[in-house]
Design an enzyme around this catalytic site. Sequence first.
Site, PDB file in Angstrom:
ATOM      1  CG  ASP A  44      -2.104   0.940   1.104  1.00 48.22           C
ATOM      2  OD1 ASP A  44      -3.121   0.593   0.478  1.00 48.22           O
ATOM      3  OD2 ASP A  44      -1.983   2.058   1.625  1.00 48.22           O
ATOM      4  CE1 TYR A  49      -5.505   6.433  -0.731  1.00 50.16           C
ATOM      5  CE2 TYR A  49      -5.191   6.999   1.580  1.00 50.16           C
ATOM      6  CZ  TYR A  49      -5.358   6.049   0.600  1.00 50.16           C
ATOM      7  OH  TYR A  49      -5.385   4.718   0.922  1.00 50.16           O
ATOM      8  CG  HIS A  55      -4.575  -4.082   0.928  1.00 55.01           C
ATOM      9  ND1 HIS A  55      -4.016  -3.639  -0.247  1.00 55.01           N
ATOM     10  CD2 HIS A  55      -4.469  -3.058   1.812  1.00 55.01           C
ATOM     11  CE1 HIS A  55      -3.598  -2.391  -0.090  1.00 55.01           C
ATOM     12  NE2 HIS A  55      -3.854  -2.016   1.154  1.00 55.01           N
TER      13      HIS A  55
END
Length: 403
Positions: free
Chosen positions: A190, A329, A381
């Site tokens: 990630d 982000y 994940h």
Amino acid sequence: MSGSGTGDGGAAGATIRPFQVGVPDEELADLRRRITAMRWPSRETVGDRSQGVQLATMQELARRWATDYDWRKVEARLQALPQFITEIDGVDIHFIHVRSEHEGALPLVVTHGWPGSIIEQLKIIDPLVNPTAHGASADDAFDLVIPSLPGHGFSGKPTITGWDPIRIARAWVVLMSRLGYTRFAAQGGDWGNAVTEQMALLKPPGLLGIHTNMPATLPAEVSDALAVGGPPPPGLSGEERAAWDQLDYFWKHGLAYSQEMGNRPQTLYALEDSPVGLAAWMLDHDAANLALITRVFDGQSEGLTPDDVLDNATLYWLTRTGISSARLYWESKLAFFAPKGVELPTGVSVFPDEIYAAPRSWTEAAYPNLIHFNRLPRGGHFAAWEQPQLLSAELRATFRTLR
């Protein structure tokens, strides 16, 4: 052979402060009060998760969180680990630093992502630091450095812009140097992958190689087709078409959380005011992970437990990092899944329930110095969290030839 670290956790002239977790009882009481006072929405109008996290899942999570869950258990696990804070580039960076007793242990910096935290990596600490207790060789031991990303967990919250994965990578290089390590490796998935790849692009002296469980491998024609909702490029192999199908679903049904945080992170005020709202936002990261957590709260035995999920959500709540973590982000301008031109030795582990299972063909093109590639039978994940023994074995295999 590995680099050495200074005995107190830091190099001369750099301030590194010991850190201990200790949450006041009043904060835990306030958390339970807020959970109990949750004003619930109506039930979803479908019989699946196509509208998001289902009401029954969240109500069971909240029931357990307010009654059965005990934060003090994971707090005790954290307190048993050597933890530190050091200021780098104006921001306090929190990190766990566990040394192996085995001679020649390889220093490894492991970086989490979102909605993860240092909680993810707790399960891989002993297998990597103490491999002989887990059926592996002492020659495969690691010294572990596990930082909290800026704006996450116990690290400081940046008060200025600019803290993107590139800047974080530079900070991690400073951290490893400050710890006295002259030879080390790096790992992540990630955002941890984004930071780790940027470290590799910096090519700092001493960085031997990297490992990722979420590689950035998409060919340009694949990215272009996904961006416009087009059909798959012609000539894909079976493995490549399977990856395309996963990506196509994610682009159409799973990307909205990233777009919201990438554009308007400050708007998510509810994450700081409602623990149930925060947990729901964190659960809905990707379809496979949400399905796993739904099964967990339905009582099924999986790679995660209900307390694992609540440990992570509680850490975000207690540190008030719902919005500060979302800002990463907004800060990042990197194409998340595009190859970055990494030339250092790279190991890649592909877990089937990741956002996409990277094909070998794409991976070999993205990482020309690929020293390890393996497709695992299970896991998603949050590999370190869900499948710690598998990921630990992958890290041993990747870095064995670089020691």
